[in-house]
Scaffold this motif. Structure first.
Motif, PDB file in Angstrom:
ATOM      1  N   MET A   1       0.681  -1.386  -0.012  1.00  0.00           N
ATOM      2  CA  MET A   1       0.013   0.019   0.035  1.00  0.00           C
ATOM      3  C   MET A   1       0.711   1.243  -0.046  1.00  0.00           C
ATOM      4  O   MET A   1       2.055   1.131   0.438  1.00  0.00           O
ATOM      5  N   ASP A   2       0.412   2.224  -0.436  1.00  0.00           N
ATOM      6  CA  ASP A   2       1.146   3.599  -0.650  1.00  0.00           C
ATOM      7  C   ASP A   2       1.119   4.279   0.588  1.00  0.00           C
ATOM      8  O   ASP A   2      -0.178   4.799   1.217  1.00  0.00           O
ATOM      9  N   VAL A   3       1.977   4.626   1.206  1.00  0.00           N
ATOM     10  CA  VAL A   3       2.076   5.435   2.606  1.00  0.00           C
ATOM     11  C   VAL A   3       2.118   7.101   2.215  1.00  0.00           C
ATOM     12  O   VAL A   3       2.794   7.317   1.492  1.00  0.00           O
ATOM     13  N   GLU A   4       1.478   7.697   2.993  1.00  0.00           N
ATOM     14  CA  GLU A   4       1.005   8.941   2.651  1.00  0.00           C
ATOM     15  C   GLU A   4       1.731   9.808   3.657  1.00  0.00           C
ATOM     16  O   GLU A   4       1.912  10.910   3.624  1.00  0.00           O
ATOM     17  N   LEU A   5       1.803   9.229   4.807  1.00  0.00           N
ATOM     18  CA  LEU A   5       2.112  10.012   6.109  1.00  0.00           C
ATOM     19  C   LEU A   5       3.298   9.314   6.920  1.00  0.00           C
ATOM     20  O   LEU A   5       2.712   8.027   7.305  1.00  0.00           O
ATOM     21  N   VAL A   6       4.192   9.851   7.752  1.00  0.00           N
ATOM     22  CA  VAL A   6       4.887   9.316   8.664  1.00  0.00           C
ATOM     23  C   VAL A   6       4.974  10.199   9.732  1.00  0.00           C
ATOM     24  O   VAL A   6       5.318  11.229   9.737  1.00  0.00           O
ATOM     25  N   LEU A   7       4.553   9.552  10.982  1.00  0.00           N
ATOM     26  CA  LEU A   7       4.564  10.390  12.279  1.00  0.00           C
ATOM     27  C   LEU A   7       5.777   9.739  13.126  1.00  0.00           C
ATOM     28  O   LEU A   7       5.689   8.795  13.227  1.00  0.00           O
ATOM     29  N   ARG A   8       6.770  10.579  13.376  1.00  0.00           N
ATOM     30  CA  ARG A   8       8.068   9.989  13.949  1.00  0.00           C
ATOM     31  C   ARG A   8       8.144  10.663  15.526  1.00  0.00           C
ATOM     32  O   ARG A   8       7.958  11.973  15.506  1.00  0.00           O
ATOM     33  N   SER A   9       8.539   9.996  16.411  1.00  0.00           N
ATOM     34  CA  SER A   9       8.639  10.492  17.849  1.00  0.00           C
ATOM     35  C   SER A   9       9.296   9.442  18.356  1.00  0.00           C
ATOM     36  O   SER A   9       9.696   8.389  18.185  1.00  0.00           O
ATOM     37  N   THR A  10      10.354  10.101  19.403  1.00  0.00           N
ATOM     38  CA  THR A  10      10.948   9.365  20.274  1.00  0.00           C
ATOM     39  C   THR A  10      10.262   8.460  21.396  1.00  0.00           C
ATOM     40  O   THR A  10      10.664   7.809  22.235  1.00  0.00           O
ATOM     41  N   ARG A  11       8.541   8.984  21.576  1.00  0.00           N
ATOM     42  CA  ARG A  11       8.137   8.139  22.368  1.00  0.00           C
ATOM     43  C   ARG A  11       6.558   7.913  21.762  1.00  0.00           C
ATOM     44  O   ARG A  11       5.880   8.832  21.932  1.00  0.00           O
ATOM     45  N   VAL A  12       6.483   6.689  21.442  1.00  0.00           N
ATOM     46  CA  VAL A  12       5.268   6.278  20.864  1.00  0.00           C
ATOM     47  C   VAL A  12       4.692   5.306  21.687  1.00  0.00           C
ATOM     48  O   VAL A  12       5.406   4.112  22.045  1.00  0.00           O
ATOM     49  N   ILE A  13       3.548   5.272  22.316  1.00  0.00           N
ATOM     50  CA  ILE A  13       2.903   4.340  23.165  1.00  0.00           C
ATOM     51  C   ILE A  13       2.237   3.297  22.172  1.00  0.00           C
ATOM     52  O   ILE A  13       1.005   3.415  21.517  1.00  0.00           O
ATOM     53  N   THR A  14       2.417   2.193  22.244  1.00  0.00           N
ATOM     54  CA  THR A  14       2.097   0.829  21.464  1.00  0.00           C
ATOM     55  C   THR A  14       1.533  -0.235  22.357  1.00  0.00           C
ATOM     56  O   THR A  14       2.078   0.066  23.699  1.00  0.00           O
ATOM     57  N   PRO A  15       0.817  -1.143  21.893  1.00  0.00           N
ATOM     58  CA  PRO A  15       0.590  -2.189  22.995  1.00  0.00           C
ATOM     59  C   PRO A  15       1.813  -3.007  23.559  1.00  0.00           C
ATOM     60  O   PRO A  15       1.799  -3.554  24.792  1.00  0.00           O
ATOM     61  N   GLN A  16       2.828  -2.647  23.115  1.00  0.00           N
ATOM     62  CA  GLN A  16       3.960  -3.529  23.714  1.00  0.00           C
ATOM     63  C   GLN A  16       4.970  -2.741  24.575  1.00  0.00           C
ATOM     64  O   GLN A  16       5.973  -2.828  25.131  1.00  0.00           O
ATOM     65  N   GLY A  17       4.519  -1.426  24.472  1.00  0.00           N
ATOM     66  CA  GLY A  17       5.126  -0.324  25.599  1.00  0.00           C
ATOM     67  C   GLY A  17       5.586   0.909  24.703  1.00  0.00           C
ATOM     68  O   GLY A  17       5.155   0.950  23.701  1.00  0.00           O
ATOM     69  N   THR A  18       6.223   1.556  25.480  1.00  0.00           N
ATOM     70  CA  THR A  18       6.663   3.077  24.595  1.00  0.00           C
ATOM     71  C   THR A  18       8.061   2.819  24.121  1.00  0.00           C
ATOM     72  O   THR A  18       9.022   2.185  24.769  1.00  0.00           O
ATOM     73  N   ARG A  19       8.123   3.445  22.847  1.00  0.00           N
ATOM     74  CA  ARG A  19       9.426   3.101  22.020  1.00  0.00           C
ATOM     75  C   ARG A  19       9.425   4.289  20.965  1.00  0.00           C
ATOM     76  O   ARG A  19       8.313   4.995  20.907  1.00  0.00           O
ATOM     77  N   ALA A  20      10.695   4.387  20.772  1.00  0.00           N
ATOM     78  CA  ALA A  20      10.984   5.600  19.658  1.00  0.00           C
ATOM     79  C   ALA A  20      10.559   4.608  18.382  1.00  0.00           C
ATOM     80  O   ALA A  20      10.938   3.634  18.082  1.00  0.00           O
ATOM     81  N   ALA A  21       9.820   5.392  17.605  1.00  0.00           N
ATOM     82  CA  ALA A  21       9.179   4.848  16.165  1.00  0.00           C
ATOM     83  C   ALA A  21       8.748   5.642  15.401  1.00  0.00           C
ATOM     84  O   ALA A  21       8.687   6.832  15.307  1.00  0.00           O
ATOM     85  N   SER A  22       8.711   5.217  14.046  1.00  0.00           N
ATOM     86  CA  SER A  22       8.020   5.941  12.866  1.00  0.00           C
ATOM     87  C   SER A  22       6.775   5.298  12.552  1.00  0.00           C
ATOM     88  O   SER A  22       6.722   3.966  12.338  1.00  0.00           O
ATOM     89  N   VAL A  23       5.540   5.904  12.667  1.00  0.00           N
ATOM     90  CA  VAL A  23       4.326   5.162  12.267  1.00  0.00           C
ATOM     91  C   VAL A  23       3.748   5.694  11.128  1.00  0.00           C
ATOM     92  O   VAL A  23       3.671   6.966  10.654  1.00  0.00           O
ATOM     93  N   THR A  24       3.746   4.775  10.031  1.00  0.00           N
ATOM     94  CA  THR A  24       3.270   4.805   8.635  1.00  0.00           C
ATOM     95  C   THR A  24       1.896   4.933   8.796  1.00  0.00           C
ATOM     96  O   THR A  24       0.956   3.970   9.262  1.00  0.00           O
ATOM     97  N   VAL A  25       1.274   5.786   7.655  1.00  0.00           N
ATOM     98  CA  VAL A  25      -0.384   5.835   7.506  1.00  0.00           C
ATOM     99  C   VAL A  25      -0.723   5.687   6.130  1.00  0.00           C
ATOM    100  O   VAL A  25       0.117   6.373   5.143  1.00  0.00           O
ATOM    101  N   SER A  26      -1.592   4.859   5.950  1.00  0.00           N
ATOM    102  CA  SER A  26      -2.216   4.653   4.510  1.00  0.00           C
ATOM    103  C   SER A  26      -3.545   4.325   4.520  1.00  0.00           C
ATOM    104  O   SER A  26      -3.945   3.798   5.263  1.00  0.00           O
ATOM    105  N   GLY A  27      -4.136   5.400   3.486  1.00  0.00           N
ATOM    106  CA  GLY A  27      -5.794   5.361   3.558  1.00  0.00           C
ATOM    107  C   GLY A  27      -6.275   5.343   5.035  1.00  0.00           C
ATOM    108  O   GLY A  27      -7.391   4.714   5.067  1.00  0.00           O
ATOM    109  N   GLY A  28      -5.762   6.332   5.661  1.00  0.00           N
ATOM    110  CA  GLY A  28      -6.442   6.386   6.908  1.00  0.00           C
ATOM    111  C   GLY A  28      -6.165   5.591   8.091  1.00  0.00           C
ATOM    112  O   GLY A  28      -6.677   5.555   9.297  1.00  0.00           O
ATOM    113  N   LYS A  29      -5.399   4.667   7.637  1.00  0.00           N
ATOM    114  CA  LYS A  29      -5.086   3.190   8.642  1.00  0.00           C
ATOM    115  C   LYS A  29      -3.405   3.556   8.966  1.00  0.00           C
ATOM    116  O   LYS A  29      -2.717   3.730   8.207  1.00  0.00           O
ATOM    117  N   ILE A  30      -3.378   2.874  10.129  1.00  0.00           N
ATOM    118  CA  ILE A  30      -1.933   2.688  10.339  1.00  0.00           C
ATOM    119  C   ILE A  30      -1.451   1.551   9.622  1.00  0.00           C
ATOM    120  O   ILE A  30      -1.952   0.439   9.656  1.00  0.00           O
TER     121      ILE A  30
END
Length: 444
Positions: A1-30
């Motif tokens: 799928m074509d990624v339209e957006l990347v949100l990057r932070s040193t602190r992303v809260i995920t189900p596995q814990g808080t981590r530095a990450a880049s979250v990619t978004v396509s079609g309104g979904k992660i």
């Protein structure tokens, strides 16, 4: 799928814990949660959030929007702007205080028609269980409401009468028969009638009129009925810590019971309420500091499942200095996340805990499996929070229609920098996009 957006932070809260990450978004979904330094896909826009925290949008399953019919109290435009300003990306609207109440399919459609062009965030709807609408419950369920609210004592509005024990059993059996959820304002009317009847400006007098035992007795009866009928029930806005052992025991026995509490019970105390300050009035009431400590313990051990606002506004003139006659409701949409974070961090809790209580578990309560977590496949709904920044609550800066607040003048931690709905920024720097919310329906 074509990624339209990347949100990057040193602190992303995920189900596995808080981590530095880049979250990619396509079609309104992660699309994916990648390493912080992952390559940006060709053509994608990147938003580097630095050290601000990226968390899943808050899901508030207890909001009184009052639209249509009492739109001078609130409305979908103002309520959803206030929600977005507080990092909330989904709310579920309560069936009462609007006219008509959401107690038939036709009334639900009326409310949806009003909300459709005004919602800045996603909006779902609860139905209502009244003494005379048992035949409407299954049609409302099929129309997509997330469950049914009832009162065990007078609701405060004539068009939404409470259920006595016989009608409660009838409605609960009907709802259990099609696998629905009954959510309950649990205060026993007989205990309320037996309590002292006091009026005037003293908060201690008001507290005497809504004793803990009214909640305890109602919850005990509710648990017994749910156990007998095999029903799924949810206790709304718990304030009495005395009921916690009953709730914990019922959960151990396998009763299908969940429980919520609210920011005002967790951050405000009876001892601090000034005489005549009915902006603090709600039902059940804000109780003492020792009671509050036990509510926090119950959140920690899972006896209480989640935190919701019970945003229940009115016009300012209804907040008189007589606690007996003033409207009972606290407006908290815009401030719920910072209010809870301010108190949670003092008590040694993390932002991961706050996300679990205010987003993940509320999503699970109503079956919104596309919300409530930052992981691939979920809706790209986010709040960006500067957790160490503080602000002092100025009612003039609130977005809900009537800018009455119990938090006026309080200094809170946690500034919402931006809010995102399906990968589109709907709030940034105090500026809002045009309404982009969708109307949600329960999945069959």
């Amino acid at each position: 799928m074509d990624v339209e957006l990347v949100l990057r932070s040193t602190r992303v809260i995920t189900p596995q814990g808080t981590r530095a990450a880049s979250v990619t978004v396509s079609g309104g979904k992660i699309a994916a949660v990648l390493a912080h330094d992952a390559d940006v896909p060709a053509g994608a826009r990147i938003e580097d959030l630095g050290d601000d925290v990226l968390l899943p949008g808050i899901v508030d399953t207890h909001v009184h929007v009052n639209d249509p019919g009492r739109t001078e109290w609130e409305g979908f435009w103002t309520a959803t702007r206030a929600a977005a300003a507080g990092g909330i990306t989904t709310l579920v609207d309560m069936p009462l205080n609007s006219l008509p109440p959401t107690t038939t399919v036709d009334n639900l459609r009326t409310k949806q028609d009003v909300a459709r062009t005004k919602a800045h965030i996603d909006v779902g709807f609860w139905g209502g269980a009244l003494p005379d609408n048992v035949g409407d419950l299954k049609p409302l369920h099929d129309a997509g409401v997330y469950g049914f609210k009832c009162f065990l004592s007078p609701s405060g509005v004539d068009e939404f009468p409470h259920l006595d024990q016989d009608r409660l059993a009838t409605s609960m059996a009907e709802i259990a028969g099609f696998g629905g959820l009954l959510i309950v304002h649990a205060e026993d009317p007989h205990e309320l009638d037996a309590a002292p009847h006091k009026s005037g400006p003293k908060y201690t007098d008001y507290l005497d009129t809504r004793p803990r035992v009214s909640e305890d007795v109602a919850i005990e009866g509710l648990i017994g009925l749910a156990k007998r009928l095999g029903a799924r029930v949810h206790v709304l806005h718990l304030s009495s810590s005395n009921a916690l052992p009953l709730i914990a025991a019922a959960k151990r026995e396998g009763v299908k019971l969940t429980v919520e509490t609210c920011p005002h019970y967790l951050t405000l105390t009876a001892e601090e309420v000034p005489d005549g300050a009915s902006e603090f009035k709600c039902c059940p009431p804000i109780r003492e500091a020792a009671n509050q400590d036990l509510l926090w313990d119950a959140l920690d051990d899972g006896t209480i499942d989640c935190i919701v606002t019970d945003h229940s506004p009115s016009t300012a003139d209804l907040k008189t200095d007589d606690f007996a006659t003033a409207w009972g409701g606290i407006s908290g949409l815009q401030l719920s996340l910072p209010a809870i974070w301010t108190e949670a961090r003092k008590r040694g809790h993390s932002l991961e805990d706050v996300v679990r209580w205010m987003s993940t578990r509320t999503s699970e309560l109503v079956g919104l499996d596309q919300k409530g977590a930052i992981e691939a496949g979920r809706d790209a709904d986010f709040a960006v929070l500067a957790p160490d920044e503080t602000f002092t609550v100025d009612p003039a800066e609130l977005q809900h229609r009537n800018r009455v607040t119990a938090y006026a003048g309080k200094t809170l931690s946690g500034v919402v920098k931006s809010t995102w709905l399906r990968g589109e920024r709907i709030l940034h720097g105090g500026e809002f996009s045009e309404p982009a919310g969708r109307l949600l329906e329960r999945k069959n």
